[in-house]
Design a protein around this motif. Sequence first.
Motif, mmCIF file in Angstrom:
data_model
loop_
_atom_site.group_PDB
_atom_site.id
_atom_site.type_symbol
_atom_site.label_atom_id
_atom_site.label_comp_id
_atom_site.label_asym_id
_atom_site.label_seq_id
_atom_site.Cartn_x
_atom_site.Cartn_y
_atom_site.Cartn_z
ATOM 1 N N GLN A 27 40.854 65.743 -12.124
ATOM 2 C CA GLN A 27 41.844 64.816 -11.574
ATOM 3 C C GLN A 27 42.760 65.447 -10.536
ATOM 4 O O GLN A 27 43.141 64.791 -9.560
ATOM 5 C CB GLN A 27 42.707 64.250 -12.707
ATOM 6 C CG GLN A 27 41.979 63.302 -13.642
ATOM 7 C CD GLN A 27 42.922 62.757 -14.709
ATOM 8 O OE1 GLN A 27 43.964 62.191 -14.402
ATOM 9 N NE2 GLN A 27 42.549 62.937 -15.963
ATOM 10 N N TYR A 28 43.116 66.720 -10.723
ATOM 11 C CA TYR A 28 44.219 67.279 -9.958
ATOM 12 C C TYR A 28 43.838 68.435 -9.032
ATOM 13 O O TYR A 28 44.701 69.028 -8.400
ATOM 14 C CB TYR A 28 45.321 67.753 -10.915
ATOM 15 C CG TYR A 28 45.751 66.679 -11.888
ATOM 16 C CD1 TYR A 28 46.070 65.395 -11.440
ATOM 17 C CD2 TYR A 28 45.813 66.933 -13.253
ATOM 18 C CE1 TYR A 28 46.446 64.397 -12.330
ATOM 19 C CE2 TYR A 28 46.199 65.949 -14.155
ATOM 20 C CZ TYR A 28 46.500 64.685 -13.687
ATOM 21 O OH TYR A 28 46.877 63.692 -14.573
ATOM 22 N N VAL A 29 42.551 68.778 -8.941
ATOM 23 C CA VAL A 29 42.073 69.786 -7.994
ATOM 24 C C VAL A 29 41.130 69.075 -7.031
ATOM 25 O O VAL A 29 40.043 68.647 -7.425
ATOM 26 C CB VAL A 29 41.361 70.950 -8.702
ATOM 27 C CG1 VAL A 29 40.947 72.016 -7.692
ATOM 28 C CG2 VAL A 29 42.274 71.564 -9.776
ATOM 29 N N CYS A 30 41.550 68.939 -5.771
ATOM 30 C CA CYS A 30 40.847 68.062 -4.841
ATOM 31 C C CYS A 30 40.400 68.831 -3.599
ATOM 32 O O CYS A 30 41.207 69.523 -2.959
ATOM 33 C CB CYS A 30 41.760 66.915 -4.408
ATOM 34 S SG CYS A 30 42.536 66.052 -5.800
ATOM 35 N N LEU A 31 39.155 68.698 -3.246
ATOM 36 C CA LEU A 31 38.612 69.343 -2.055
ATOM 37 C C LEU A 31 39.183 68.692 -0.800
ATOM 38 O O LEU A 31 39.189 67.462 -0.661
ATOM 39 C CB LEU A 31 37.088 69.229 -2.051
ATOM 40 C CG LEU A 31 36.360 69.894 -0.887
ATOM 41 C CD1 LEU A 31 36.548 71.401 -0.924
ATOM 42 C CD2 LEU A 31 34.868 69.541 -0.923
ATOM 43 N N LEU A 32 39.664 69.528 0.136
ATOM 44 C CA LEU A 32 40.183 69.021 1.415
ATOM 45 C C LEU A 32 39.221 69.264 2.557
ATOM 46 O O LEU A 32 38.978 68.385 3.388
ATOM 47 C CB LEU A 32 41.523 69.692 1.739
ATOM 48 C CG LEU A 32 42.709 69.397 0.829
ATOM 49 C CD1 LEU A 32 43.926 70.199 1.295
ATOM 50 C CD2 LEU A 32 43.025 67.906 0.809
ATOM 51 N N HIS A 33 38.670 70.474 2.603
ATOM 52 C CA HIS A 33 37.847 70.832 3.758
ATOM 53 C C HIS A 33 36.903 71.965 3.372
ATOM 54 O O HIS A 33 37.288 72.891 2.665
ATOM 55 C CB HIS A 33 38.752 71.274 4.916
ATOM 56 C CG HIS A 33 38.030 71.426 6.214
ATOM 57 N ND1 HIS A 33 37.535 70.364 6.925
ATOM 58 C CD2 HIS A 33 37.715 72.539 6.927
ATOM 59 C CE1 HIS A 33 36.959 70.806 8.031
ATOM 60 N NE2 HIS A 33 37.050 72.131 8.055
ATOM 61 N N GLN A 34 35.676 71.870 3.874
ATOM 62 C CA GLN A 34 34.674 72.890 3.570
ATOM 63 C C GLN A 34 33.748 73.048 4.757
ATOM 64 O O GLN A 34 33.239 72.074 5.299
ATOM 65 C CB GLN A 34 33.879 72.463 2.323
ATOM 66 C CG GLN A 34 32.732 73.374 1.944
ATOM 67 C CD GLN A 34 31.935 72.796 0.784
ATOM 68 O OE1 GLN A 34 32.486 72.440 -0.248
ATOM 69 N NE2 GLN A 34 30.629 72.680 0.971
ATOM 70 N N GLU A 35 33.575 74.302 5.185
ATOM 71 C CA GLU A 35 32.606 74.599 6.233
ATOM 72 C C GLU A 35 32.192 76.058 6.074
ATOM 73 O O GLU A 35 32.600 76.713 5.111
ATOM 74 C CB GLU A 35 33.193 74.325 7.608
ATOM 75 C CG GLU A 35 34.416 75.147 7.946
ATOM 76 C CD GLU A 35 34.968 74.814 9.318
ATOM 77 O OE1 GLU A 35 34.549 75.492 10.282
ATOM 78 O OE2 GLU A 35 35.800 73.891 9.432
ATOM 79 N N GLY B 148 32.127 79.675 5.664
ATOM 80 C CA GLY B 148 33.157 80.692 5.520
ATOM 81 C C GLY B 148 34.545 80.151 5.325
ATOM 82 O O GLY B 148 35.531 80.874 5.521
ATOM 83 N N LEU B 149 34.659 78.895 4.905
ATOM 84 C CA LEU B 149 35.993 78.323 4.727
ATOM 85 C C LEU B 149 35.999 77.286 3.609
ATOM 86 O O LEU B 149 35.086 76.483 3.479
ATOM 87 C CB LEU B 149 36.476 77.671 6.019
ATOM 88 C CG LEU B 149 37.932 77.186 5.939
ATOM 89 C CD1 LEU B 149 38.716 77.643 7.139
ATOM 90 C CD2 LEU B 149 37.984 75.675 5.798
ATOM 91 N N LEU B 150 37.076 77.341 2.828
ATOM 92 C CA LEU B 150 37.285 76.345 1.777
ATOM 93 C C LEU B 150 38.773 76.041 1.695
ATOM 94 O O LEU B 150 39.600 76.962 1.643
ATOM 95 C CB LEU B 150 36.787 76.879 0.425
ATOM 96 C CG LEU B 150 36.894 75.916 -0.761
ATOM 97 C CD1 LEU B 150 35.870 74.786 -0.620
ATOM 98 C CD2 LEU B 150 36.662 76.651 -2.084
ATOM 99 N N ALA B 151 39.125 74.767 1.685
ATOM 100 C CA ALA B 151 40.516 74.353 1.518
ATOM 101 C C ALA B 151 40.569 73.253 0.459
ATOM 102 O O ALA B 151 39.734 72.357 0.436
ATOM 103 C CB ALA B 151 41.078 73.827 2.843
ATOM 104 N N TYR B 152 41.547 73.368 -0.428
ATOM 105 C CA TYR B 152 41.678 72.359 -1.478
ATOM 106 C C TYR B 152 43.142 72.181 -1.849
ATOM 107 O O TYR B 152 44.002 73.008 -1.508
ATOM 108 C CB TYR B 152 40.850 72.730 -2.717
ATOM 109 C CG TYR B 152 41.230 74.028 -3.397
ATOM 110 C CD1 TYR B 152 42.104 74.043 -4.482
ATOM 111 C CD2 TYR B 152 40.691 75.243 -2.968
ATOM 112 C CE1 TYR B 152 42.437 75.230 -5.116
ATOM 113 C CE2 TYR B 152 41.024 76.427 -3.597
ATOM 114 C CZ TYR B 152 41.891 76.422 -4.672
ATOM 115 O OH TYR B 152 42.223 77.599 -5.303
ATOM 116 N N GLU B 153 43.416 71.075 -2.558
ATOM 117 C CA GLU B 153 44.788 70.762 -2.961
ATOM 118 C C GLU B 153 44.901 70.726 -4.477
ATOM 119 O O GLU B 153 44.020 70.212 -5.174
ATOM 120 C CB GLU B 153 45.224 69.416 -2.396
ATOM 121 C CG GLU B 153 46.659 69.038 -2.791
ATOM 122 C CD GLU B 153 47.106 67.711 -2.211
ATOM 123 O OE1 GLU B 153 48.080 67.131 -2.745
ATOM 124 O OE2 GLU B 153 46.492 67.247 -1.227
#
Length: 697
Positions: free
Chosen positions: A605-613, A615-620
């Motif tokens: 519920q509370y760990v959300c993927l923002l961006h992935q490409e 060599g890169l990972l961003a999440y909230e």
Amino acid sequence: MIDDKKRQPAAKKASSVQITAAYEGEDLGVTLGENLCVFKVWSPAAVQMQVLLYPPLTGESSDEHSEQMKQQVMPMQSNEQGVWILDLAGEWRGYRYMFRPTFANGTSTTAVDPYARAVTMNGEMGVIVDMEQTHPEAWHEDQRPELHHATDAVLYELHVRDFSIHPSSGIVNKGKYLAFTETGLRDEAGHTLGIDHLAELGITHVHLMPVFDFATVDEASVNDHMHDASNYNWGYDPLHYNVPEGSYASRADEPETRIREFKSMIAALHRKGIGVIMDVVYNHTFDTAGSSFEKLVPGYYYRQHADGTYSNGSGTGNEVATERAMVRKFIIDSVRFWAEQYHVDGFRFDLMGLMDITTMKQLASELHTRVSPSILLYGEPWGALESPLADEMILKGTQRGAGFAVFNDNFRGVIKGDSDGDGKGFATGEEGKAADLWTGVQGSIHDFAEAPAETINYVTVHDNLNLWDKVARTQGLQEVLGFLQYNEDGSLKGCSSVEEAVRKANPYLQVDPHDVLGNETVRRCLLANGIVLTSQGIPLIAAGDELLRSKYGDMNSHQSGDMVNAIHWEQKQRFKPVFDYYRGLIQLRREHPAFRLRTREAIEQYVCLLHQEEGLLAYELQGAAVEDIWQRIVVIYNAAMRARLIPIPSGVWNVAVEDGRVDAHSLRTVQDRQNGYYGENGKIKVKGLSMTILYSV
């Protein structure tokens, strides 16, 4: 993984004994009462059993030594369930003892009590000890550090001798349990050393590599100065499971001293708020035919093939048959003994794949209900070689809901690549790893774990290349930095000794002392463990990672001695920004529950993927939903060499982690339309090879 000695072939032949009933009592070994000593040993195949008693050793003259070797032979009585018993009136504390079984074929032998709580030097005889007489001062006031949930833990794997043996440690009791009792130590720049360093770092538990009595270090010749590899070992060669290792005591020839000093170490760490994890090795023993198990009950304690030969799933000559009732009982009794008598806070099981799942479930249940629910249990979900245990092996996934965790080698490989070679992972430059990284970041709940408390997240431990050396290898720097190289026969290339090779090596050749965080190897190391310390699950780091510890490219330093293994404490001053980074991340993790969620549901519920490409990972992380003081948290891992512009949600953001620096309050603030940082296109600039953490309140 077992690296305590070269892999050995399995023993040739084992006779077997059929066991019809197991003993259910909790008093095997020696029990002391008022003016009474009770001996109990389980040996159902024996037709006769004797206790051999010897006077206490005093270390006096040869004439007195001959007196001390006088033997009293006491017959034991056969009791129910295969147990032999002897009640002996009088005061026998300090006396040495052995058991002598005789079997139906007339053979007889002598064995040390498997349940012995104290032994003579090098474990040659058991010693009768009153545990109440071994307490250090204020032992009864000792308290376990509070641990509300397993995911609150931050683990730190450490070898007792490595911790303090180097001259730069400033520690008097070098290589000993008592090293952990020395406080107030600082280097010339005022930086904390020893146990104060551990407290400053912020870890919750020290995971001690084996500290039970092991076989391959001669306790009579251990010194407190750095020496070569002739008398050094990690300790994965069990001799006596219920006795502290003597080489770490100030006097291995005084049976009570090692016990008292071990307790002193525990108490000192507890006073600093640090729990103690014991690395335990119940999957095999150092010897087979010569072990107390085999001497007392031939063919019972070890697994065998159909032809009667011993199986060798451990790769070291035998594997313990944990699925058998009295073996299971021994393991559970032993673990409870350490937890109750020594206040140990957790256990890491070596080659746990060779332990059957029923034993581990029962062990977890007993410890958590009868001792403390906060005790941590985890281990390696694999064996070394094929085992007849087969379907009962503990592999990743079998731990679901069972009360213990397993090492997450899936996540480990994704982050760093292979363990000893040139293979790369996300943090070391391999493409195509971001999706798998996301699986690990979520606590592997969509891989093998039912909950995040079941995964131990790490990139390196004692086995294989350590972190600095592995990252350097992926960069092709091993020759430039002078790492140890070996010929096929095991001899060193280009050097006559390990000492010479270490002196010639220069692991930090390319690190600018004025710009430590600008070095590529440093940045990749920080990214690797940064991922570990910010992912869901239980993080574990290897001792010295926060000091950029190197083992000079040694892939298996179990017998490489102090020159390779000692922690160099002068590196704290040299690489202080690295230490500060680790300390800051650990503090951030411990202060913010969003980084240590407890359930699968909360993560989903509370760990959300923002961006992935590539060599890169961003999440909230949705902090507000889990009562974190930070409402929203964005974590970005950039494994590319170049800086990148990463889209993030609109709003005002505080930067807590950026470019190798941590400030739990704020390094700076960014918001919409602040060009150069967080422009109108809704993107933030993230440096290459770095982790960035932002939060809103």
